[in-house]
Design a protein around this motif. Sequence first.
Motif, PDB file in Angstrom:
ATOM      1  N   GLN A   1       0.817  -1.212   0.000  1.00 42.83           N
ATOM      2  CA  GLN A   1       0.000   0.000   0.000  1.00 42.83           C
ATOM      3  C   GLN A   1       0.848   1.259   0.000  1.00 42.83           C
ATOM      4  O   GLN A   1       0.490   2.264  -0.630  1.00 42.83           O
ATOM      5  CB  GLN A   1      -0.938  -0.005   1.224  1.00 42.83           C
ATOM      6  CG  GLN A   1      -1.856   1.190   1.316  1.00 42.83           C
ATOM      7  CD  GLN A   1      -2.812   1.317   0.146  1.00 42.83           C
ATOM      8  OE1 GLN A   1      -3.207   0.314  -0.460  1.00 42.83           O
ATOM      9  NE2 GLN A   1      -3.170   2.544  -0.204  1.00 42.83           N
ATOM     10  N   GLU A   2       1.989   1.236   0.684  1.00 46.14           N
ATOM     11  CA  GLU A   2       2.854   2.414   0.714  1.00 46.14           C
ATOM     12  C   GLU A   2       3.334   2.774  -0.689  1.00 46.14           C
ATOM     13  O   GLU A   2       3.467   3.958  -1.018  1.00 46.14           O
ATOM     14  CB  GLU A   2       4.061   2.172   1.628  1.00 46.14           C
ATOM     15  CG  GLU A   2       3.729   2.024   3.102  1.00 46.14           C
ATOM     16  CD  GLU A   2       3.232   0.618   3.456  1.00 46.14           C
ATOM     17  OE1 GLU A   2       2.819   0.436   4.612  1.00 46.14           O
ATOM     18  OE2 GLU A   2       3.244  -0.272   2.578  1.00 46.14           O
ATOM     19  N   MET A   3       3.571   1.767  -1.504  1.00 48.38           N
ATOM     20  CA  MET A   3       4.005   2.037  -2.872  1.00 48.38           C
ATOM     21  C   MET A   3       2.858   2.612  -3.695  1.00 48.38           C
ATOM     22  O   MET A   3       3.065   3.514  -4.515  1.00 48.38           O
ATOM     23  CB  MET A   3       4.558   0.767  -3.528  1.00 48.38           C
ATOM     24  CG  MET A   3       5.203   1.021  -4.871  1.00 48.38           C
ATOM     25  SD  MET A   3       6.237  -0.346  -5.413  1.00 48.38           S
ATOM     26  CE  MET A   3       7.547  -0.241  -4.185  1.00 48.38           C
ATOM     27  N   THR A   4       1.646   2.105  -3.471  1.00 47.92           N
ATOM     28  CA  THR A   4       0.483   2.681  -4.152  1.00 47.92           C
ATOM     29  C   THR A   4       0.379   4.164  -3.837  1.00 47.92           C
ATOM     30  O   THR A   4       0.151   4.999  -4.725  1.00 47.92           O
ATOM     31  CB  THR A   4      -0.814   1.974  -3.718  1.00 47.92           C
ATOM     32  OG1 THR A   4      -0.719   0.581  -3.997  1.00 47.92           O
ATOM     33  CG2 THR A   4      -2.024   2.551  -4.447  1.00 47.92           C
ATOM     34  N   GLU A   5       0.550   4.510  -2.580  1.00 50.46           N
ATOM     35  CA  GLU A   5       0.438   5.911  -2.164  1.00 50.46           C
ATOM     36  C   GLU A   5       1.508   6.772  -2.829  1.00 50.46           C
ATOM     37  O   GLU A   5       1.238   7.913  -3.239  1.00 50.46           O
ATOM     38  CB  GLU A   5       0.525   6.004  -0.642  1.00 50.46           C
ATOM     39  CG  GLU A   5      -0.682   5.364   0.056  1.00 50.46           C
ATOM     40  CD  GLU A   5      -0.487   5.171   1.545  1.00 50.46           C
ATOM     41  OE1 GLU A   5       0.579   5.581   2.062  1.00 50.46           O
ATOM     42  OE2 GLU A   5      -1.385   4.611   2.192  1.00 50.46           O
ATOM     43  N   GLU A   6       2.731   6.237  -2.953  1.00 44.06           N
ATOM     44  CA  GLU A   6       3.807   6.976  -3.613  1.00 44.06           C
ATOM     45  C   GLU A   6       3.507   7.161  -5.099  1.00 44.06           C
ATOM     46  O   GLU A   6       3.719   8.245  -5.671  1.00 44.06           O
ATOM     47  CB  GLU A   6       5.131   6.234  -3.439  1.00 44.06           C
ATOM     48  CG  GLU A   6       6.344   6.952  -4.018  1.00 44.06           C
ATOM     49  CD  GLU A   6       6.617   8.287  -3.339  1.00 44.06           C
ATOM     50  OE1 GLU A   6       7.114   9.197  -4.032  1.00 44.06           O
ATOM     51  OE2 GLU A   6       6.323   8.432  -2.140  1.00 44.06           O
ATOM     52  N   ILE A   7       2.996   6.115  -5.732  1.00 46.15           N
ATOM     53  CA  ILE A   7       2.644   6.196  -7.153  1.00 46.15           C
ATOM     54  C   ILE A   7       1.536   7.213  -7.369  1.00 46.15           C
ATOM     55  O   ILE A   7       1.573   8.015  -8.312  1.00 46.15           O
ATOM     56  CB  ILE A   7       2.211   4.801  -7.667  1.00 46.15           C
ATOM     57  CG1 ILE A   7       3.417   3.850  -7.680  1.00 46.15           C
ATOM     58  CG2 ILE A   7       1.604   4.897  -9.061  1.00 46.15           C
ATOM     59  CD1 ILE A   7       3.040   2.390  -7.877  1.00 46.15           C
ATOM     60  N   VAL A   8       0.537   7.198  -6.501  1.00 45.25           N
ATOM     61  CA  VAL A   8      -0.574   8.148  -6.614  1.00 45.25           C
ATOM     62  C   VAL A   8      -0.075   9.585  -6.457  1.00 45.25           C
ATOM     63  O   VAL A   8      -0.527  10.491  -7.172  1.00 45.25           O
ATOM     64  CB  VAL A   8      -1.674   7.822  -5.589  1.00 45.25           C
ATOM     65  CG1 VAL A   8      -2.675   8.972  -5.473  1.00 45.25           C
ATOM     66  CG2 VAL A   8      -2.394   6.540  -5.980  1.00 45.25           C
ATOM     67  N   ARG A   9       0.857   9.817  -5.549  1.00 45.35           N
ATOM     68  CA  ARG A   9       1.418  11.161  -5.397  1.00 45.35           C
ATOM     69  C   ARG A   9       2.056  11.617  -6.710  1.00 45.35           C
ATOM     70  O   ARG A   9       1.884  12.765  -7.132  1.00 45.35           O
ATOM     71  CB  ARG A   9       2.446  11.199  -4.263  1.00 45.35           C
ATOM     72  CG  ARG A   9       1.818  11.325  -2.876  1.00 45.35           C
ATOM     73  CD  ARG A   9       2.854  11.675  -1.830  1.00 45.35           C
ATOM     74  NE  ARG A   9       3.728  10.536  -1.537  1.00 45.35           N
ATOM     75  CZ  ARG A   9       3.462   9.609  -0.632  1.00 45.35           C
ATOM     76  NH1 ARG A   9       2.345   9.669   0.075  1.00 45.35           N
ATOM     77  NH2 ARG A   9       4.309   8.623  -0.417  1.00 45.35           N
TER      78      ARG A   9
ATOM     79  N   ALA B   1     -10.547   6.410 -17.169  1.00 44.67           N
ATOM     80  CA  ALA B   1      -9.380   5.738 -17.740  1.00 44.67           C
ATOM     81  C   ALA B   1      -8.648   5.006 -16.628  1.00 44.67           C
ATOM     82  O   ALA B   1      -8.816   5.315 -15.445  1.00 44.67           O
ATOM     83  CB  ALA B   1      -8.445   6.740 -18.413  1.00 44.67           C
ATOM     84  N   VAL B   2      -7.832   4.037 -17.030  1.00 41.78           N
ATOM     85  CA  VAL B   2      -7.012   3.275 -16.090  1.00 41.78           C
ATOM     86  C   VAL B   2      -5.554   3.384 -16.495  1.00 41.78           C
ATOM     87  O   VAL B   2      -5.218   3.260 -17.683  1.00 41.78           O
ATOM     88  CB  VAL B   2      -7.437   1.794 -16.048  1.00 41.78           C
ATOM     89  CG1 VAL B   2      -6.380   0.936 -15.353  1.00 41.78           C
ATOM     90  CG2 VAL B   2      -8.775   1.650 -15.332  1.00 41.78           C
ATOM     91  N   VAL B   3      -4.698   3.638 -15.525  1.00 37.54           N
ATOM     92  CA  VAL B   3      -3.250   3.577 -15.728  1.00 37.54           C
ATOM     93  C   VAL B   3      -2.729   2.363 -14.978  1.00 37.54           C
ATOM     94  O   VAL B   3      -2.980   2.204 -13.783  1.00 37.54           O
ATOM     95  CB  VAL B   3      -2.563   4.861 -15.207  1.00 37.54           C
ATOM     96  CG1 VAL B   3      -1.047   4.668 -15.108  1.00 37.54           C
ATOM     97  CG2 VAL B   3      -2.883   6.038 -16.120  1.00 37.54           C
ATOM     98  N   MET B   4      -2.015   1.500 -15.678  1.00 37.46           N
ATOM     99  CA  MET B   4      -1.441   0.302 -15.066  1.00 37.46           C
ATOM    100  C   MET B   4       0.009   0.592 -14.708  1.00 37.46           C
ATOM    101  O   MET B   4       0.871   0.737 -15.584  1.00 37.46           O
ATOM    102  CB  MET B   4      -1.571  -0.900 -16.000  1.00 37.46           C
ATOM    103  CG  MET B   4      -3.024  -1.260 -16.279  1.00 37.46           C
ATOM    104  SD  MET B   4      -3.227  -2.792 -17.229  1.00 37.46           S
ATOM    105  CE  MET B   4      -2.790  -4.008 -15.988  1.00 37.46           C
ATOM    106  N   ALA B   5       0.269   0.698 -13.412  1.00 37.70           N
ATOM    107  CA  ALA B   5       1.577   1.133 -12.915  1.00 37.70           C
ATOM    108  C   ALA B   5       2.454  -0.044 -12.519  1.00 37.70           C
ATOM    109  O   ALA B   5       2.802  -0.227 -11.354  1.00 37.70           O
ATOM    110  CB  ALA B   5       1.402   2.098 -11.748  1.00 37.70           C
ATOM    111  N   GLY B   6       2.818  -0.839 -13.516  1.00 38.79           N
ATOM    112  CA  GLY B   6       3.782  -1.916 -13.319  1.00 38.79           C
ATOM    113  C   GLY B   6       4.690  -1.932 -14.532  1.00 38.79           C
ATOM    114  O   GLY B   6       4.231  -2.213 -15.648  1.00 38.79           O
TER     115      GLY B   6
END
Length: 239
Positions: A12-20, A71-76
């Motif tokens: 989850q911490e990485m999700t939060e960083e990506i969202v920022r 829209a969807v962004v796939m962050a991998g």
Amino acid sequence: MRIVVTNCNTTQEMTEEIVRGARAAAGPGTTVTGLTPSWGPESAEGWLDSYLSAAAVLDALRTYEGPPYDAVVMAGFGEHGREGARELLDVPVVDITEAAAHLACLLGRRYGVVTTLERSCGQIEDSLETAGVGRNCVAVVGTGLGVLDLGDTDRTEAAFLAAAERARAAGAEVLVLGCAGMTGLQRVVGEKLGVPVVDGVGAAVRLAESLVGLGLTTSRAGSYAKPVRKRREWGRGVG
């Protein structure tokens, strides 16, 4: 406009960083919502993790119950699943790997990718080839850092700069951050390297906004036709 950004792992911490990072790149009026799979790997590093991650992300999108999105962004970076998501969803799906590479091709004749572990390099090369932008990539270079090591900012910057020099020596005129967890690093290393550095998360958000603004979405004529209707088992449930 609302964009859902999917993390490829369960951290989850990485999700939060990506969202920022996604919110920093988004234009006025765009809302960014993060989505973390409820199961799958805590970090995606290798083929097994990637295939598991793809299924988990598709499951998360399939069962999403939040506000409607455009829209969807796939962050991998280099991870699997983008084609399946395009079949599944009726909105544009932008993968950060493709987005970063396409923008890099607009900025220089050859680009290089700096990623995490060396084991991810072949997978990223295959992803770029599938997207049709592999021929412009002169090198995919690992930093030797695991995804979960990226929180150490000083160590990450030093490792990135060292790997970036190898990519530049191979002929890269533009560099791409090869992991969603590196989002934001481009601001730190860009000046030091003297070449453009593309962040896939920001690139994907901006491309997603453009597609929505132009009224464009995935073609259903052939490759990304809606999935054939049939019984499908999703883990312990039925879909």
